[in-house]
Design a protein around this motif. Structure first.
Motif, PDB file in Angstrom:
ATOM      1  N   UNK A  85       2.909   9.696   2.753  1.00 35.15           N
ATOM      2  CA  UNK A  85       3.552   8.486   2.719  1.00 35.15           C
ATOM      3  C   UNK A  85       3.856   8.118   1.285  1.00 35.15           C
ATOM      4  N   UNK A  86       5.083   7.310   1.095  1.00 39.01           N
ATOM      5  CA  UNK A  86       5.342   6.618  -0.309  1.00 39.01           C
ATOM      6  C   UNK A  86       4.763   5.450  -0.472  1.00 39.01           C
ATOM      7  N   UNK A  87       4.641   5.168  -1.623  1.00 37.16           N
ATOM      8  CA  UNK A  87       3.970   3.918  -2.260  1.00 37.16           C
ATOM      9  C   UNK A  87       4.826   3.122  -2.725  1.00 37.16           C
ATOM     10  N   UNK A  88       4.897   1.713  -2.637  1.00 38.28           N
ATOM     11  CA  UNK A  88       5.777   0.831  -3.068  1.00 38.28           C
ATOM     12  C   UNK A  88       4.879  -0.210  -3.835  1.00 38.28           C
ATOM     13  N   UNK A  89       5.726  -0.563  -5.029  1.00 37.21           N
ATOM     14  CA  UNK A  89       4.930  -1.706  -5.785  1.00 37.21           C
ATOM     15  C   UNK A  89       6.057  -2.735  -6.050  1.00 37.21           C
ATOM     16  N   UNK A  90       5.689  -4.050  -5.724  1.00 38.04           N
ATOM     17  CA  UNK A  90       6.632  -4.840  -6.237  1.00 38.04           C
ATOM     18  C   UNK A  90       6.221  -6.076  -7.199  1.00 38.04           C
ATOM     19  N   UNK A  91       6.920  -6.336  -8.017  1.00 37.16           N
ATOM     20  CA  UNK A  91       6.681  -7.147  -8.995  1.00 37.16           C
ATOM     21  C   UNK A  91       7.547  -8.427  -9.230  1.00 37.16           C
ATOM     22  N   UNK A  92       7.055  -9.336  -9.566  1.00 37.66           N
ATOM     23  CA  UNK A  92       8.142 -10.427 -10.121  1.00 37.66           C
ATOM     24  C   UNK A  92       7.835 -10.628 -11.577  1.00 37.66           C
TER      25      UNK A  92
END
Length: 98
Positions: A85-92
């Motif tokens: 599975x891919x891993x997604x990281x989201x940052x502001x």
């Protein structure tokens, strides 16, 4: 600004095909409203993976990208090549100085 990193575990034998799929979709993604940058890098670690680095003006532009048929086509092309599975990281983020 929204910064997104997606780690895609793709075996070495599938890297070339994954890059072809990305290259086919990049012009449409770069032209999307709110896309500041979108690039893919290859990491030959063990296990190998591709990493996508994205910058979007805001959450709304990122959401529009994810709702776009280009995103669906990119995912459909890459999904069979994934070894996990891919891993997604989201940052502001905000720019501190020019």
């Amino acid at each position: 600004m929204l910064m997104v990193t997606v780690t895609l575990p793709i075996s070495t034998q599938n890297h070339a095909r994954a890059i072809e799929i990305f290259d086919a979709h990049l012009p449409g993604i770069h032209d999307m409203p709110g896309c500041l940058s979108y690039r893919m890098v290859t990491n030959h670690a063990s296990p190998p993976y591709l990493e996508v680095h994205q910058s979007w003006v805001d959450q709304a532009s990122f959401d529009s990208y994810r709702a776009d048929p280009v995103f669906a086509a990119l995912g459909a092309g890459l999904k069979p090549l994934l070894s996990a599975l891919p891993e997604t990281r989201v940052y502001t983020a905000e720019q501190l100085s020019a």
